[in-house]
Design a protein around this motif. Sequence first.
Motif, PDB file in Angstrom:
ATOM      1  N   GLY A 223       0.848  -1.074  -0.002  1.00  0.00           N
ATOM      2  CA  GLY A 223      -0.026   0.130  -0.146  1.00  0.00           C
ATOM      3  C   GLY A 223       1.010   1.226   0.060  1.00  0.00           C
ATOM      4  O   GLY A 223       0.295   2.350  -0.082  1.00  0.00           O
ATOM      5  N   ASP A 224       2.114   1.143   0.146  1.00  0.00           N
ATOM      6  CA  ASP A 224       2.787   2.317  -0.020  1.00  0.00           C
ATOM      7  C   ASP A 224       2.804   2.920  -1.446  1.00  0.00           C
ATOM      8  O   ASP A 224       2.506   2.255  -2.496  1.00  0.00           O
ATOM      9  CB  ASP A 224       4.405   1.956   0.150  1.00  0.00           C
ATOM     10  CG  ASP A 224       4.912   1.891   1.505  1.00  0.00           C
ATOM     11  OD1 ASP A 224       4.228   2.198   2.548  1.00  0.00           O
ATOM     12  OD2 ASP A 224       6.050   1.594   1.526  1.00  0.00           O
ATOM     13  N   ALA A 225       2.883   4.328  -1.487  1.00  0.00           N
ATOM     14  CA  ALA A 225       2.674   4.961  -2.745  1.00  0.00           C
ATOM     15  C   ALA A 225       4.258   5.009  -3.140  1.00  0.00           C
ATOM     16  O   ALA A 225       5.184   5.271  -2.808  1.00  0.00           O
ATOM     17  CB  ALA A 225       2.576   6.599  -2.587  1.00  0.00           C
ATOM     18  N   VAL A 226       4.294   4.847  -4.529  1.00  0.00           N
ATOM     19  CA  VAL A 226       5.507   4.303  -5.426  1.00  0.00           C
ATOM     20  C   VAL A 226       5.474   5.601  -6.322  1.00  0.00           C
ATOM     21  O   VAL A 226       4.370   5.884  -7.087  1.00  0.00           O
ATOM     22  CB  VAL A 226       5.242   3.198  -6.361  1.00  0.00           C
ATOM     23  CG1 VAL A 226       6.606   3.034  -7.116  1.00  0.00           C
ATOM     24  CG2 VAL A 226       5.243   2.025  -5.440  1.00  0.00           C
ATOM     25  N   LEU A 227       6.777   6.375  -6.231  1.00  0.00           N
ATOM     26  CA  LEU A 227       7.254   7.232  -7.175  1.00  0.00           C
ATOM     27  C   LEU A 227       8.415   6.952  -7.880  1.00  0.00           C
ATOM     28  O   LEU A 227       9.435   6.809  -7.201  1.00  0.00           O
ATOM     29  CB  LEU A 227       7.060   8.697  -6.722  1.00  0.00           C
ATOM     30  CG  LEU A 227       7.857   9.773  -7.374  1.00  0.00           C
ATOM     31  CD1 LEU A 227       6.975  10.032  -8.704  1.00  0.00           C
ATOM     32  CD2 LEU A 227       8.186  10.949  -6.641  1.00  0.00           C
ATOM     33  N   ALA A 228       8.311   6.635  -9.250  1.00  0.00           N
ATOM     34  CA  ALA A 228       9.377   6.152 -10.013  1.00  0.00           C
ATOM     35  C   ALA A 228       9.592   6.956 -11.215  1.00  0.00           C
ATOM     36  O   ALA A 228       8.418   7.332 -12.026  1.00  0.00           O
ATOM     37  CB  ALA A 228       9.363   4.668 -10.262  1.00  0.00           C
TER      38      ALA A 228
END
Length: 310
Positions: A223-228
């Motif tokens: 559930g962490d937000a991913v920013l890639a």
Amino acid sequence: MIRITLVSFVLCLTFTGLGFSQQISPTPDQIRALTSSWDGERFPDGRPKIPDDLLERLKGISMEEAWGILRNNGYNNQFENDWIILKEDEVLTGRAVTAQYMPFREDVNELVKEIGKEENRAQSGGTNSWPIDVLVDGDVYVADGYGKIVDGTLIGDNLGNAIYANSGNGVIFNGSVRDMAGLSKIDGFNAWIKGHDPSYIQEMMLTTINYPIRMGRATVLPGDAVLANKWGVIFIPAYLVADLVINAEFTALRDQFGHQRLREQKYTAGEIDSRWSDAIKEDFLNWLNDKQDLPMSREELDAYLKERNW
């Protein structure tokens, strides 16, 4: 006979009152316990359901802005870089579905497959399809393949198409993929990986889905937000996303204003790069009032400014 995966055994010792036992994935209550700081909507599996509009706005946040805010909140181990990126100019955001792989061991692998059968997971194909089966729209498949490249290819283009069909998104792998040419043809799909190889996956086994995992120097929770983007990957605790986005957007506006005024030679570098005078603050607020392309709504900006301590 008590069946229990390696990671869930560790969590049993840590969260003895929560009843972790014999499962590939935590129960919804266990995921709620792992992500207890989140007080918003959740998916049926218990993962935080970060709003889509925040994930879209997150695409405009720089790594430095996100990293700085996380560090200020005590999160020092959320960034990983040195990736091979399938489509370097694209930005990926989404909600993490985590998976852990380990070097193959027959007795543990048989146990995993037996538990998977009890949990009604697919019995055809390999267990590396199981994390894909649980993906929903907006998810990012985040897998720790312990950096294995040769014979460590977690997916090829067939599974890549399945991932995109379920999530509309891509993958972050501490491991490798095969069929790079085929994966590159999937519109909307992207991948951050540690390598690629024509070999098939061998001597690896899936151990858990949606438990905490390590991705290089970062710890990732379901559930962490991913920013890639092309500068790296950052994993953001769900409960911090809203504050991080508005703070980072405001910082970007300050920087835009400061850079513009420096080019105009209205202020010196020392004036912009230190605590602002009342005159600069007033100039900035007037500049904000005239700006038409704000990343946030006027209402959000006004509420933020009321709480901001200059």
